[in-house]
Design a protein around this motif. Structure first.
Motif, PDB file in Angstrom:
ATOM      1  N   SER A 578       0.806  -1.224   0.000  1.00  0.00           N
ATOM      2  CA  SER A 578       0.000   0.000   0.000  1.00  0.00           C
ATOM      3  C   SER A 578       0.837   1.270   0.000  1.00  0.00           C
ATOM      4  O   SER A 578       0.353   2.327  -0.408  1.00  0.00           O
ATOM      5  CB  SER A 578      -0.930   0.001   1.216  1.00  0.00           C
ATOM      6  OG  SER A 578      -0.178  -0.051   2.417  1.00  0.00           O
ATOM      7  N   THR A 579       2.080   1.188   0.453  1.00  0.00           N
ATOM      8  CA  THR A 579       2.928   2.388   0.538  1.00  0.00           C
ATOM      9  C   THR A 579       3.793   2.588  -0.697  1.00  0.00           C
ATOM     10  O   THR A 579       4.607   3.503  -0.725  1.00  0.00           O
ATOM     11  CB  THR A 579       3.833   2.289   1.777  1.00  0.00           C
ATOM     12  OG1 THR A 579       4.503   1.019   1.783  1.00  0.00           O
ATOM     13  CG2 THR A 579       3.020   2.414   3.055  1.00  0.00           C
ATOM     14  N   TRP A 580       3.646   1.734  -1.698  1.00  0.00           N
ATOM     15  CA  TRP A 580       4.488   1.863  -2.899  1.00  0.00           C
ATOM     16  C   TRP A 580       4.171   3.157  -3.652  1.00  0.00           C
ATOM     17  O   TRP A 580       5.069   3.943  -3.967  1.00  0.00           O
ATOM     18  CB  TRP A 580       4.287   0.654  -3.793  1.00  0.00           C
ATOM     19  CG  TRP A 580       5.316   0.527  -4.881  1.00  0.00           C
ATOM     20  CD1 TRP A 580       5.322   1.156  -6.078  1.00  0.00           C
ATOM     21  CD2 TRP A 580       6.493  -0.280  -4.847  1.00  0.00           C
ATOM     22  NE1 TRP A 580       6.427   0.789  -6.806  1.00  0.00           N
ATOM     23  CE2 TRP A 580       7.163  -0.087  -6.084  1.00  0.00           C
ATOM     24  CE3 TRP A 580       7.052  -1.145  -3.913  1.00  0.00           C
ATOM     25  CZ2 TRP A 580       8.349  -0.739  -6.385  1.00  0.00           C
ATOM     26  CZ3 TRP A 580       8.236  -1.785  -4.220  1.00  0.00           C
ATOM     27  CH2 TRP A 580       8.875  -1.597  -5.428  1.00  0.00           C
ATOM     28  N   GLY A 581       2.884   3.371  -3.948  1.00  0.00           N
ATOM     29  CA  GLY A 581       2.485   4.591  -4.657  1.00  0.00           C
ATOM     30  C   GLY A 581       2.802   5.856  -3.880  1.00  0.00           C
ATOM     31  O   GLY A 581       3.379   6.806  -4.441  1.00  0.00           O
ATOM     32  N   PRO A 582       2.447   5.925  -2.572  1.00  0.00           N
ATOM     33  CA  PRO A 582       2.823   7.111  -1.797  1.00  0.00           C
ATOM     34  C   PRO A 582       4.324   7.383  -1.765  1.00  0.00           C
ATOM     35  O   PRO A 582       4.737   8.537  -1.694  1.00  0.00           O
ATOM     36  CB  PRO A 582       2.292   6.793  -0.390  1.00  0.00           C
ATOM     37  CG  PRO A 582       1.126   5.891  -0.632  1.00  0.00           C
ATOM     38  CD  PRO A 582       1.511   5.069  -1.826  1.00  0.00           C
ATOM     39  N   ALA A 583       5.144   6.331  -1.811  1.00  0.00           N
ATOM     40  CA  ALA A 583       6.601   6.542  -1.832  1.00  0.00           C
ATOM     41  C   ALA A 583       7.023   7.259  -3.112  1.00  0.00           C
ATOM     42  O   ALA A 583       7.865   8.166  -3.081  1.00  0.00           O
ATOM     43  CB  ALA A 583       7.321   5.197  -1.710  1.00  0.00           C
ATOM     44  N   ILE A 584       6.430   6.866  -4.240  1.00  0.00           N
ATOM     45  CA  ILE A 584       6.738   7.562  -5.503  1.00  0.00           C
ATOM     46  C   ILE A 584       6.310   9.015  -5.425  1.00  0.00           C
ATOM     47  O   ILE A 584       7.066   9.933  -5.779  1.00  0.00           O
ATOM     48  CB  ILE A 584       6.030   6.852  -6.684  1.00  0.00           C
ATOM     49  CG1 ILE A 584       6.554   5.421  -6.839  1.00  0.00           C
ATOM     50  CG2 ILE A 584       6.239   7.634  -7.978  1.00  0.00           C
ATOM     51  CD1 ILE A 584       5.842   4.618  -7.900  1.00  0.00           C
ATOM     52  N   GLU A 585       5.088   9.234  -4.939  1.00  0.00           N
ATOM     53  CA  GLU A 585       4.584  10.604  -4.880  1.00  0.00           C
ATOM     54  C   GLU A 585       5.350  11.464  -3.890  1.00  0.00           C
ATOM     55  O   GLU A 585       5.512  12.661  -4.091  1.00  0.00           O
ATOM     56  CB  GLU A 585       3.091  10.590  -4.509  1.00  0.00           C
ATOM     57  CG  GLU A 585       2.202   9.939  -5.556  1.00  0.00           C
ATOM     58  CD  GLU A 585       2.354  10.590  -6.912  1.00  0.00           C
ATOM     59  OE1 GLU A 585       2.473  11.834  -6.978  1.00  0.00           O
ATOM     60  OE2 GLU A 585       2.369   9.859  -7.925  1.00  0.00           O
ATOM     61  N   SER A 586       5.838  10.860  -2.812  1.00  0.00           N
ATOM     62  CA  SER A 586       6.609  11.645  -1.838  1.00  0.00           C
ATOM     63  C   SER A 586       7.912  12.143  -2.436  1.00  0.00           C
ATOM     64  O   SER A 586       8.387  13.234  -2.097  1.00  0.00           O
ATOM     65  CB  SER A 586       6.888  10.802  -0.587  1.00  0.00           C
ATOM     66  OG  SER A 586       7.771   9.727  -0.878  1.00  0.00           O
ATOM     67  N   ILE A 587       8.522  11.339  -3.324  1.00  0.00           N
ATOM     68  CA  ILE A 587       9.744  11.789  -4.002  1.00  0.00           C
ATOM     69  C   ILE A 587       9.415  12.854  -5.035  1.00  0.00           C
ATOM     70  O   ILE A 587      10.053  13.912  -5.104  1.00  0.00           O
ATOM     71  CB  ILE A 587      10.463  10.592  -4.659  1.00  0.00           C
ATOM     72  CG1 ILE A 587      10.913   9.586  -3.602  1.00  0.00           C
ATOM     73  CG2 ILE A 587      11.662  11.072  -5.472  1.00  0.00           C
ATOM     74  CD1 ILE A 587      11.513   8.319  -4.182  1.00  0.00           C
ATOM     75  N   LEU A 588       8.397  12.586  -5.849  1.00  0.00           N
ATOM     76  CA  LEU A 588       8.054  13.518  -6.921  1.00  0.00           C
ATOM     77  C   LEU A 588       7.545  14.843  -6.375  1.00  0.00           C
ATOM     78  O   LEU A 588       7.757  15.897  -6.989  1.00  0.00           O
ATOM     79  CB  LEU A 588       6.998  12.892  -7.833  1.00  0.00           C
ATOM     80  CG  LEU A 588       7.445  11.654  -8.627  1.00  0.00           C
ATOM     81  CD1 LEU A 588       6.305  11.146  -9.489  1.00  0.00           C
ATOM     82  CD2 LEU A 588       8.665  11.965  -9.488  1.00  0.00           C
ATOM     83  N   SER A 589       6.863  14.802  -5.219  1.00  0.00           N
ATOM     84  CA  SER A 589       6.335  16.056  -4.665  1.00  0.00           C
ATOM     85  C   SER A 589       7.446  17.007  -4.249  1.00  0.00           C
ATOM     86  O   SER A 589       7.242  18.222  -4.189  1.00  0.00           O
ATOM     87  CB  SER A 589       5.443  15.758  -3.455  1.00  0.00           C
ATOM     88  OG  SER A 589       6.195  15.174  -2.399  1.00  0.00           O
TER      89      SER A 589
END
Length: 867
Positions: A578-589
């Motif tokens: 479940s944290t895979w997508g949020p990890a990508i977005e946290s870097i991109l943000s």
């Protein structure tokens, strides 16, 4: 006297001829035999007298010395006995006894693995067959020994469990036998049968009605120590099953076991086998039902009273081993009060201090369990202040101490940190816990167990909850280095990798920790964890990424060293992590440049202020291509617009001078020239544009309190502020452009913009062009400037790229108020978080500058050239 009549004498009319019978019979013969081979040949005789004489001599020969038994074996005595089937069919009991005695002598003198293949199985089958038919007590004694020897082989022990008829008689004989040797060998054989069974098989085997469990319990107090110890070993195996359906399900039998064990201990606590008895009693007390009976029937008081009276007479090792009983009972909190009143806590602490270098593991386990009682905890904390903590630290550090003891010591320290944090933490710091932990981790996984490492990581996590202690741990860089290296060697154990990442999350706020991790291949460990097959590992590493994207050095490492690439390439894992997508977005943000390149859009929460923002006119299908352009010293073919409001002049380190010797290949112009280019150029115009915009907003009364800007959204003035920004953008990017109508099908002067960018490329000697110097721009350039200026003044705004990549446009949130709908009330919506906003209008930056078109409206589609 005749049975048919009462006559005393019956007259005979005929008598046998003795002369003829003597002539036909074979006369007796006595021969002296001096060789063993000749004697063994006589074992084929059919006469009992011959067999008895030969067996008597051979038995006497075997008893003289062990070498004689070996000689019998060399003469294939065992094979001969097996060929004759151990004389099982002989009616003479002494012959059967002699045969079985010689078999036991041969088995006792050798090991089963030395026999020929299949011979052990043959012996077992013949012994089982013999056992079913035999009634003589001595023969059964010999057979029980043979069976005991055979079942030492686990495979034979498994096979004998299928012999149902044999097992029935075996259990009956054992339950009723009064022969000590038979009893001993039967218990040993029964124990070996239990050891080769699974939990389910043993439960089924032991709960049969004819299983002699009561006889095994009874033999605990047998006067023969060998029998007593064998019974204890078997009883310990049976007691490992603590389920409700076990053989000890009846309360009467449970009490019988406890009573026998306590009685045997109290009768002679200094006996050689007392340690085995205590171990069995401790095993029994792992069951809550047994423990409850132990206290309710006052057996606990009986043991404590007897222990106190004998304490001074018992050796130190035995005193501490007795405490294992109380370590098991301490797991049930309802009995802790009674145990503490009986001074059991004092006994545990005394054993901890007296045993050097370390006590047994159950001593520390007992202290850990006793700490659940408030009074016992106060006593333990007081003892820690007097030196118990230093003893525990020394135990954890010493590689000579048993690993189980070290595990319990580490677990106990983590429990003390939970119950008495301040005092325990200060004591650990006095012991230089950071240095100690570093030395322990340096011992490596072969010397350390997984449970020990997990407990040590828990100690670090507990200490790191306090900012002061976290700083002390973080400053000792060797500790972080050892944890990072431990992580690289731990990927065979998912739970360990998970806990290491969780521990690092508690230390990551310290700058030295971040520096050491980046120097010790943390990025490589993260990559390996992301590609792991374990969902637990992938979840832990993505959580670590979420925690570390607060720091710019980690953001740069994730983007430049391939972490972001791995996350995007394996996005299929988002279905189970479940944290895979949020990890990508946290870097991109934290990196709007890469997010816009990958997602082709920036949302309301993606702020471009405070960092460089690069936008390429070319749309890249693979973001790694654009990443290579930014990373390497090269100039792209298409213009890349650079936005930064905080750098009026480029840094000297970013400016690259072109050597004069290279200029001859570029230009033919005479004279000395000095060329340079920069991928991070300065921009003096953007700050001026922003200052002018703020003045315009101030004239219209649209500059709000920054606190209010952060906490709420001014929906009343979104349209007004959007229009002012759009006008400011149009005013600076309208050079040499023809003004067109929205309804016109004619495209804007893109060729004029391209020529302008080409000129700027010659000025800056590169295609990295600062946005502030662009004076001619269409939707693409204007949308970038609109987004960046909106971010500067706190206006929610998006930046979107069209599908073909040629056009950029902006969207703003302007909710349409519905009557009598409190959820759409502007007073309610203005406190909505930006991440919950949805775009509603497209901003016109080209035709009717500043106009807002509802999405999917005709004007919006015309502006986007989709209508």
């Amino acid at each position: 006297m005749s049975r048919l009549s009462k006559r005393v004498y019956d007259a005979r009319s005929a008598y046998p001829d003795r002369t003829k019978s003597e002539e036909k019979s074979f006369t007796e013969m006595s021969v002296q035999i001096k060789k063993l081979d000749t004697a063994l040949l006589l074992l084929s005789s059919q006469e009992d007298c011959v067999l008895l004489a030969v067996f008597s001599h051979i038995t006497d020969f075997a008893r003289r010395q062990e070498a004689n038994v070996e000689e019998l074996r060399n003469h294939r005595m065992l094979e001969l006995l097996m060929e004759k089937e151990l004389f099982i069919n002989s009616h003479n009991t002494m012959i059967r006894r002699f045969a079985l005695y010689l078999l036991t002598a041969l088995l006792d003198n050798s090991e089963l693995p030395t026999y020929e293949p299949g011979q052990s199985k043959q012996i077992l089958d013949l012994a089982c067959k013999y056992f079913l038919e035999e009634t003589d007590d001595f023969c059964i004694e010999y057979l029980s020994y043979v069976l005991n020897v055979c079942v030492r082989d686990p495979q034979l022990a498994r096979e004998i469990l299928d012999a149902t008829e044999f097992l029935e008689k075996f259990k009956v004989v054992f339950a009723n036998s009064e022969n000590p040797d038979t009893v001993y060998n039967s218990i040993e054989a029964m124990h070996r049968m239990l050891l080769v069974q699974s939990a389910e098989e043993m439960l089924e085997f032991t709960t049969q009605e004819d299983f002699p469990v009561d006889r095994i319990i009874c033999e605990v107090t047998n006067e023969f120590k060998e029998i007593s110890r064998a019974a204890l070993r078997t009883l310990k195996t049976l007691l490992t099953d603590t389920s409700e359906d076990s053989v000890f399900e009846p309360l009467q039998r449970c009490f019988y076991v406890l009573d026998q064990l306590v009685k045997s201990f109290c009768n002679n606590p200094q006996d050689i086998g007392a340690a085995d008895l205590i171990e069995v009693l401790a095993t029994a007390l792992r069951s809550e039902k047994m423990t409850k009976l132990f206290f309710e029937q006052n057996l606990f008081d009986q043991v404590v009273e007897h222990l106190k009276s004998q304490m001074d007479l018992l050796p130190k090792e035995l005193r501490c081993s007795i405490i294992s009983i109380f370590a098991e009972t301490a797991q049930y909190e309802q009995f802790l009060t009674r145990m503490h009143k009986a001074e059991i806590t004092h006994m545990f602490l005394h054993c901890l201090k007296e045993n050097k270098p370390a006590p047994a593991a159950f001593v520390i386990l007992g202290l850990n369990r006793m700490s659940q009682h408030p009074d016992a905890l106060r006593l333990i904390v007081a003892a820690c202040e007097e030196g118990a903590t230093s003893k525990l630290v020394a135990i954890i550090l010493s590689p000579e101490v048993a690993i189980k003891t070290r595990e319990q010591a580490a677990d106990f320290l983590s429990r003390l940190l939970e119950a008495a944090f301040q005092g325990t933490a200060n004591q650990l710091l006095d012991q230089e816990i950071a240095v100690v932990l570093t030395a322990i981790f340096a011992q490596g996984l072969p010397a350390l167990s997984i449970d020990l490492i997990l407990s040590l990581l828990t100690i670090i996590e507990s200490l790191a909850q306090n900012e002061e202690y976290r700083t002390i741990l973080g400053e000792y860089s060797f500790l972080t280095e050892q944890i990072a290296q431990l992580l690289m060697r731990s990927f065979a154990h998912s739970i360990l990798v998970n806990n290491i990442f969780r521990c690092l999350c508690t230390l990551i706020d310290e700058e030295p920790v971040r520096e050491v991790l980046l120097e010790n291949f943390i990025v490589s460990s993260i990559k390996r964890a992301l590609k792991s097959l374990s969902n637990l590992v992938k979840t832990s590493v993505t959580n670590f990424i979420l925690q570390t994207t607060r720091f710019n050095e980690f953001i740069d490492a994730y983007i430049d060293r391939g972490i972001l690439e791995v996350l995007i390439d394996f996005q299929k894992h988002a279905f189970c992590v479940s944290t895979w997508g949020p990890a990508i977005e946290s870097i991109l943000s934290k990196c709007p440049t890469m997010k816009f390149c990958i997602r082709n859009c920036l949302t309301f929460t993606d702020i471009t202020a405070g960092r460089d923002f690069y936008v390429s006119r070319k749309k890249f299908e693979d973001f790694r291509t654009f990443q290579e352009i930014l990373r390497n010293d090269c100039s792209p073919l298409d213009a890349v617009l650079v936005v930064n409001f905080d750098r009026p002049k480029p840094d000297d380190s970013d400016v690259i001078d072109v050597p004069i010797r290279c200029l001859s290949t570029i230009t033919d112009a005479p004279g000395d020239q000095n060329w340079c280019y920069c991928k991070r150029p300065g921009d003096t115009h953007l700050p001026e544009y922003l200052e002018a915009l703020n003045q315009t907003l101030a004239l219209h009364g649209l500059v709000e309190n920054p606190e209010r800007v952060r906490r709420s959204i001014d929906f009343e003035n979104v349209a007004k502020r959007s229009k002012l920004i759009a006008q400011a953008v149009a005013s600076v990017m309208n050079e040499n452009l023809k003004i067109l109508d929205l309804n016109s099908t004619e495209e804007c002067s893109r060729h004029a913009v391209m020529c302008h960018l080409l000129e700027l490329r010659h000025v800056y000697h590169t295609n990295f062009i600062p946005l502030g110097v662009v004076r001619s721009g269409c939707q693409f350039e204007r949308a970038i400037l609109f987004k960046t200026m909106a971010d500067q003044i706190g206006l929610p705004c998006t930046l979107q790229r069209s599908v073909d990549g040629r056009m950029l446009f902006n969207e703003v949130p302007l909710p349409l108020e519905q009557e009598r709908d409190v959820h759409c009330d502007k007073k309610t919506l203005k406190f909505m978080p930006w991440r919950m906003l949805r775009p509603t209008h497209v901003v016109d930056l080209m035709y009717n500058v500043g106009e807002l078109y509802p999405m999917q409206s005709r004007q919006a589609l015309q502006y986007l050239r989709l209508y």
